[in-house]
Design an enzyme around this catalytic site. Structure first.
Site, PDB file in Angstrom:
ATOM      1  CG  MET A 225      47.308  44.219  37.991  1.00 17.74           C
ATOM      2  SD  MET A 225      46.243  44.797  39.686  1.00 17.74           S
ATOM      3  CE  MET A 225      47.152  45.841  40.108  1.00 17.74           C
ATOM      4  CG  HIS A 226      41.175  38.754  36.924  1.00 20.59           C
ATOM      5  ND1 HIS A 226      40.432  38.996  35.718  1.00 20.59           N
ATOM      6  CD2 HIS A 226      40.718  37.708  37.406  1.00 20.59           C
ATOM      7  CE1 HIS A 226      39.707  38.134  35.490  1.00 20.59           C
ATOM      8  NE2 HIS A 226      39.879  37.129  36.564  1.00 20.59           N
ATOM      9  CB  ALA A 227      43.147  39.820  31.836  1.00 16.76           C
ATOM     10  CE1 TYR A 232      42.035  38.084  42.053  1.00 18.22           C
ATOM     11  CE2 TYR A 232      40.033  38.037  41.239  1.00 18.22           C
ATOM     12  CZ  TYR A 232      41.096  37.306  41.815  1.00 18.22           C
ATOM     13  OH  TYR A 232      41.032  35.802  42.060  1.00 18.22           O
TER      14      TYR A 232
END
Length: 392
Positions: A225-227, A232
């Site tokens: 995942m995007h942080a 996302y």
């Protein structure tokens, strides 16, 4: 003609950073002479044997080069290196700290005979400072540069699946050498380039570094995942397929709710009315997305995302990349020779009209000894004597 046709690069290199930089110079037409240890060569030759008995790292980073074996500690090797470097345009080295200086392979030592020579040194931490003498391998630099602190799952840090610190250093060596060649065309003078793996990867840390500006908390590890942007990352469909998708702005969030989730009421939910709030409440939103995708196949989810104009991707493995339809459609695959026969290779990214990148064979160890030495003026008897004396 290639843009670097007529240029000669001499390289004392091993592993990834130096070889990747010089392979790209060879792609553009430069003659790259790879000086290797007799009987052993670049130790990356033995990392594995996955490519018809050859090492995967080596075949990727060393095509289109000439291999010259030379025992640089032998007294007679000095003369060979002197002749080589007298006609060279670029010297690249990523030897152990201090080795190039002991061998006299610095711009200061070589510039009187060849003032146009460009010397590119690749090291872990640079030529000075408290860490200048430390050995540096890719994973260790990933740790020093903070890369591991933002990569992996919340429970465990993970290294990059590729040698990202080496590749970053190789890219900066390549681009700096090109810039130095342009400068030499303007001034007639060469010079020294110092590339540090730490500095290269620190530059690539980009937004996590500034996200943690002035003592602020850094991004957490978020797996795939995007942080800090949500949603996302990967999401499962009902058939077990995993779909990767990404939303970047509020317009896409609106479309996603209406056309993909088919739940426009989410737009008025205060938990999700900005990216920051969606990131804060990602567990709740993830549950809603998984529920919406549960009755759909991966193909159906992708069809909805495509219809909504939401960016998405297949979760490919290496087989999926070998078979990628886009690479095939754009005719990106070629064959190059090797000691084990022809092997597939990707065309280098980019390019321009009127020039096809050079893609010559991967060299066998010492394959070009005679050819290189004959061009330097050595006769057959001298070459035979050097072979018998342990110079080559």
């Amino acid at each position: 003609m290639g843009p670097l046709d007529g240029l000669t690069v001499v390289t004392l290199e091993h592993a990834v950073a130096g070889p990747f930089a010089t392979r790209q110079l060879a792609d553009l037409g430069a003659r790259v002479i790879k000086v290797e240890r007799p009987g052993v060569g670049d130790f990356a030759r033995k990392y594995d044997d996955r490519v018809d008995g050859l090492a995967s790292y080596f075949v990727w980073a060393n095509r289109s080069k000439e291999s010259l074996t030379l025992n640089v500690k032998h007294p007679q090797a000095d003369e060979v290196l002197t002749r080589l470097l007298a006609e060279a345009d670029v010297l690249v080295q990523n030897l152990a700290p201090g080795a190039a200086e002991r061998l006299g392979l610095t711009y200061d030592a070589l510039s009187e005979a060849n003032p146009g020579l460009i010397v590119c040194n690749i090291s872990g931490y640079g030529p000075d400072g408290p860490d200048c003498g430390r050995k540096a391998y890719d994973l260790l630099v990933q740790a020093e540069a903070g890369f591991l602190s933002v990569t992996g799952t919340p429970e465990e840090a993970c290294k990059s699946g590729i040698s990202i610190a080496d590749i970053a250093a190789g890219m900066y060596a390549y681009s700096n050498i090109l810039a130095a060649l342009i400068r030499r065309g303007q001034t007639g003078k060469g010079g020294t380039i110092d590339i540090s793996m730490l500095e290269a990867l620190a530059e690539w840390m980009s937004y996590p570094l500034y996200y943690a500006y002035d003592g602020a908390p850094q991004p957490g590890r978020a797996g795939a995942m995007h942080a800090t942007i949500f949603p996302y990352g990967p999401f499962p469909a009902g058939d077990g397929a995993v779909v990767m998708m990404g939303l970047q702005n509020e317009r896409e969030w609106k479309t996603f709710c209406e056309k993909v989730m088919r739940n426009p009421e989410l737009l008025t939910d205060p938990r999700f009315d900005s990216n920051a709030r969606r990131a804060e409440n990602k567990e709740a939103l993830t549950a809603l997305i998984i529920a919406a995708f549960a009755g759909l196949t991966g193909t159906e989810v992708i069809a909805r995302l495509d219809d909504a104009g939401i960016a998405n991707a297949r979760m490919n493995d290496m087989k999926g990349l070998w078979d990628h339809p886009q690479l095939k459609a754009r005719d990106r695959w070629r064959e190059v020779g090797s000691p084990s026969g022809p092997i597939p290779a990707l065309l280098p990214p980019g390019g321009f009209d009127g020039y096809t990148p050079r893609m010559d064979p991967v060299p066998d160890l010492g394959e070009h000894n005679d050819a290189v030495l004959e061009r330097l003026g050595y006769g057959a008897d001298e070459i035979a004597q050097m072979k018998a004396g342990g110079v080559l």
